[in-house]
Design a protein around this motif. Sequence first.
Motif, PDB file in Angstrom:
ATOM      1  N   LEU A   1      66.821  45.922  72.814  1.00 42.16           N
ATOM      2  CA  LEU A   1      66.044  47.007  73.397  1.00 42.16           C
ATOM      3  C   LEU A   1      66.324  47.130  74.885  1.00 42.16           C
ATOM      4  CD1 LEU A   1      63.719  49.087  72.898  1.00 42.16           C
ATOM      5  CD2 LEU A   1      62.144  47.308  73.664  1.00 42.16           C
ATOM      6  N   PRO A   2      66.692  48.298  75.362  1.00 41.33           N
ATOM      7  CA  PRO A   2      66.894  48.470  76.806  1.00 41.33           C
ATOM      8  C   PRO A   2      65.562  48.445  77.547  1.00 41.33           C
ATOM      9  CG  PRO A   2      67.119  50.577  75.697  1.00 41.33           C
ATOM     10  CD  PRO A   2      66.985  49.541  74.618  1.00 41.33           C
TER      11      PRO A   2
ATOM     12  N   ALA B   1      71.269  50.741  79.572  1.00 46.19           N
ATOM     13  CA  ALA B   1      70.048  51.547  79.437  1.00 46.19           C
ATOM     14  C   ALA B   1      70.361  53.006  79.727  1.00 46.19           C
ATOM     15  CB  ALA B   1      68.963  51.024  80.377  1.00 46.19           C
ATOM     16  N   PRO B   2      70.716  53.805  78.707  1.00 42.79           N
ATOM     17  CA  PRO B   2      70.868  55.252  78.907  1.00 42.79           C
ATOM     18  C   PRO B   2      69.482  55.892  79.039  1.00 42.79           C
ATOM     19  CG  PRO B   2      71.972  54.488  76.895  1.00 42.79           C
ATOM     20  CD  PRO B   2      71.035  53.423  77.328  1.00 42.79           C
ATOM     21  N   PHE B   3      69.304  56.726  80.035  1.00 39.03           N
ATOM     22  CA  PHE B   3      68.007  57.370  80.233  1.00 39.03           C
ATOM     23  C   PHE B   3      68.205  58.861  80.458  1.00 39.03           C
ATOM     24  CE2 PHE B   3      69.465  56.262  84.472  1.00 39.03           C
ATOM     25  CZ  PHE B   3      69.208  57.411  85.207  1.00 39.03           C
ATOM     26  N   ARG B   4      67.146  59.598  80.212  1.00 37.87           N
ATOM     27  CA  ARG B   4      67.169  61.049  80.461  1.00 37.87           C
ATOM     28  C   ARG B   4      65.741  61.551  80.549  1.00 37.87           C
ATOM     29  NH1 ARG B   4      67.034  64.149  75.051  1.00 37.87           N
ATOM     30  NH2 ARG B   4      66.750  62.508  73.490  1.00 37.87           N
ATOM     31  N   LEU B   5      65.588  62.648  81.242  1.00 42.66           N
ATOM     32  CA  LEU B   5      64.303  63.332  81.262  1.00 42.66           C
ATOM     33  C   LEU B   5      64.252  64.284  80.072  1.00 42.66           C
ATOM     34  CD1 LEU B   5      64.048  64.147  85.054  1.00 42.66           C
ATOM     35  CD2 LEU B   5      62.522  62.648  83.790  1.00 42.66           C
ATOM     36  N   VAL B   6      63.096  64.349  79.430  1.00 39.79           N
ATOM     37  CA  VAL B   6      62.937  65.233  78.273  1.00 39.79           C
ATOM     38  C   VAL B   6      61.747  66.155  78.513  1.00 39.79           C
ATOM     39  CG1 VAL B   6      63.947  63.545  76.695  1.00 39.79           C
ATOM     40  CG2 VAL B   6      61.466  63.553  77.073  1.00 39.79           C
TER      41      VAL B   6
ATOM     42  N   ILE C   1      73.986  49.661  83.669  1.00 43.02           N
ATOM     43  CA  ILE C   1      74.301  48.377  83.067  1.00 43.02           C
ATOM     44  C   ILE C   1      73.314  47.356  83.601  1.00 43.02           C
ATOM     45  CG2 ILE C   1      76.737  48.958  82.783  1.00 43.02           C
ATOM     46  CD1 ILE C   1      77.378  47.282  85.212  1.00 43.02           C
ATOM     47  N   PRO C   2      73.177  46.209  82.948  1.00 40.96           N
ATOM     48  CA  PRO C   2      72.162  45.231  83.382  1.00 40.96           C
ATOM     49  C   PRO C   2      72.292  44.883  84.863  1.00 40.96           C
ATOM     50  CG  PRO C   2      73.021  44.614  81.240  1.00 40.96           C
ATOM     51  CD  PRO C   2      73.840  45.784  81.692  1.00 40.96           C
TER      52      PRO C   2
END
Length: 846
Positions: free
Chosen positions: A521-522, A556-561, A584-585
Amino acid sequence: MDNNNNNWMNPPGGSNNATNNNQWAARPGNGNGNGNDQAPTNNNYVPNNYGHPPHMMNQNYGAPQQQQQQQQQQQQQPPQRQQIPPRTVSNMSSTSLSSAAAPPTTPTTSQKAPTDPIIADRAGDEETEDGRIRNKEAASKIRDAWIYKQIRARQDEFTKYQQGRIFVGTWNVNAKGKDENLSSWLCADWHQYGPPDIVVVGFQEMVDLNAVNVAVENKSQQRSQFWVDRIRSTLNSRENTMGDPMRAYTQIAVKYLVGLLVCVFVKAPHKPRLKYVGTDSVGVGVMGVMGNKGGVSIRLQFYDTTLCFVCTHLAAHRENVAGRNADFANVFSKTSFEIGEEAVSEVIRSGSLNKLSAGTSSVGISEHDISFWFGDLNYRVDESIPTERVLELSKANQLSELVEQDQLNVERAQGRVFQDWEEGQLTFKPTYKYQPGTDLYEERPDKKLRAPAWCDRVLWLAQEPGHVSQLNYVRSEINISDHKPVMSTFLVTIKDVVLSRRMQVHKEVIRLLDTFENNSLPMVSLDRIKLDFGEVRYDQRVTLPIIITNTGKVVAPFRLVPKLEEEALCKPWVTVSPAYGMLIPGEQTEIEVTITINNATAHALNTSREVLEDSLILRLENGRDYYISVSGKYARSCFGMSVDDLVLYTDPIRVVPLDPILRAEKYDLNTKAAMCVPKELWRIIDAIYERGLDERDLFSTPGNPDEVYQIRECLDTGAPFGNFSVHSMTEALQSFLSNLSSPVVPSSLFPTLDIDAQNIQSFARKFLEDMPPIQYNVFIYTISFFREVLLHRQGNRLSPAKIARICCTCLVSSAQGNGEEGAESLPKRRGNMQQIMLHFLETNSI
C-alpha cells in the motif's frame, strides 16, 4: 578543395584541412582548432556519404551548449533579440489599461486553452474488498509521465548534438509576381553563412483576396505552383549547385489556403533523415473560418529534432490589435498535425514530447522542439504616433521610437500574445506600405495614407532556448509589392538519437521503477490539510504550498479527483499545480494551491452566490483519499460590483458585510438609493480634476501598477488618496468602469440601424430615454467629465474620437450577438455606438 567529407555545409571560413568529422555546420575558425583557418575556394562542397548521419564516425554525446557557445564566439555577432520585459506580477491589474496603446481586451494566450488536468474519468475507478480504490488508466498515464520525465533528464546520454542552419523567409506579394530575381531574398546571406540545410518560405496574398477567390480557391493552386517552381529554380540554379545534384534542394511539403502558402525545401543529402511530415491549415477570416486570413503549417522530424513552421496572415487595420491577438490564439489552438501513434511514441521515447502516455496520434504547434511563426502578422505602430510622424521617422531610418511603440512588442510585453516566443531586434526599416514597383512609402495623393509598419515578422519558440541562435534578421529590397520580403537565418542544434544508447537508458529507468513497484500500500504524508488564505483582495493571486512526502516503501502515484457528482477538480477560483504525479519512496514534491479573485468571482461573492470555501480530494492510486480544505476571506471591493449596488451605501464598501442577513440588519435596503452616482466614481473623477486635466498624454500613458492597486484600496476603505500620479488615477478610472459586473450601457441599447447626421440626434435622445435611472446618472456624469477633459485638449493632446473609443471600452457591454447574424452585426452596432458617444462629446448640450 575542402576534404571534410562529413560536413553538411561549409560556409566561408571552413578549414581546408578540417579534421572535425562531427560538424554539420562548419563555422569560421572551427576547422582545425587554431581559430585562424583560411576560407576555401569552394563554398558549396557537399559530402560524399549522402544520406548517412555525418557524425556516426565520432561518438560525441551531450554538451550541445558548450559546442554552440564556442562556435558563436567565433562568428559575427548575431542580431539581438527584442528586449521584452518578463511578465512576473502578482496583481493582474498591473497590465496597463491605457487606451492609447490598445483598448483593454480580454487577454489571449499563445498556448492552447488550459483545461482541468483530469487524466482519467472516475468511471474507471475500481474499489477493492478492503476499500482501496484504483484507476488503471490513471495509474498507467502517471507512470508513463514519470518515465518520460526520467528519460528527458537523461537524454544527453543517448543524444548527439550537431549544428544546422534554417532559412525562414516571408513575403506578402500583393497578388503580384512574374519573373523577378529572388536570389537577393532567398540566397542573400549564402556568401556569409553558406547554403542553409532547410529553406522555409511563406507567402501571403499570392492571389487577390476577393470574394470569389476566398470562396472557391480557383487560382490558389496555380499560383502556389508558380511560386514553388520559382523558389526551386532559384535554389537549384547552376550558380548555386554547380551542376551537382547533391547540392540541390528537394521539396518536402507545400500547403496553401487561398492567398497563403508555405513550402519547405531541404538539402538532398538530408532527405533520408526526414520523416513524419504533416500539414494543416486554419481559416480565421470571414465568419471566423474563411481563408482570407488564417494560417498554413508544416511540421516534420529532421533527424530526431521536431520542427514546426507556421505562416499566417492576421487581421488588418491599425486599430484592430485585439483582432490580431484573437487570430493568433485561434491559429495556435486549432492547428493540429495527425502524424500517427507511432510517430508520437517515438518522439516521447526520445525525450522531446511531453505527453501523458502513448496512444495519442496528433501534436500541436508548441509540442515541437523548435517552432517558427512568420508571415504578415499585420501589427502596426501604435496610433499614439501620428501617421505623418511615422512616415518621417521611417524615411529617416530613425527607428527607436517606432520600435518602442510597435504593437507586437507592446502586446508581447503585456503578455497578451506570443507568450514565450522570441524575436530578433528590428533593425531594418518598416516593410509596409510601399508604392509597388518603387522603394518609396505610399504617399500618393490619390491613395489612402497609411503609417509604415513592420507587418512582416519572424518569431521562434524552442523547448531549449539555447538550441536556437538567430544569425540575421533583415529584409530584401525587391519592390514589386507594397510589402518588402523579410528573411532570417538561424543556427539550430539538431538532435540525433543513438538507438542502442536510448534502449539502454530506458531499460535502466524501468529497472529502477520495477525495484519499487510491488503490491504494498502506498503511503504519503501532507504537511498540512487546511489551507487558510486569510484576507484575499480583488484582482489578486495568492498561493500556498502543500508538501507531499512518500513515507512508504513503494511508489505512490497521486492525483486530484473531482468530488462526487462534479466534473471539475475544484471551484473556478482555485487552481492546483501539479494535479497529479508520482513519488518514489523518500521523495517529496510540492503542490501549489492558488486562489484568484477575478471579475466573475468578485461578482459571485458580492451577490452571495459564492463563498471562499472549497475542498480538494487527493487520491493515492491503490491507496486512500486525503481531503484538503481551502478557505479565505474576501476583502470586498467596489471593483466587480454594479452601479445599482454601489449607490446604496455611503459607507466604504469594505465595511459592508457580504452576508445578506448581516447586511440587511445594518442597512435599510428598501429605501431609495443614497446617492445619484457611486461615491467611488465621484472620488476618482474629483481627484483627476485636482491633479489637472492639462497633463500631456492623459488617458494614454499607463499608470504605476502599485499606485493603481493603492488607489483601489483607498476607494474600498474610504482612505484619502495619496500623492498618486494623474496617469495612475486615469488608469484606475478606466479599470473601475470596465470591471463593473454589469456595464453602464447594455447591448440592448445598441442602435440597430445605421447612424448618420440626420438621425443621430433622435437616436441619442431615444438612447437616454431608454436608460435606467442610475445608469443614466452615471453616463451623464461620466460624459460631462470627458467633455471637460476635451476643453483641455491643447495640453492633454486628446481628441473627441479617442475619448469616444475610451467611452465605448469602459461603458459599453461587450456581449456577443445571437448567432452568425448577430456576431456579424456586432462590430457595426459598436461602431454606431461610438458615433453616439462622439455626438454626446461634441454636442452643445446633453
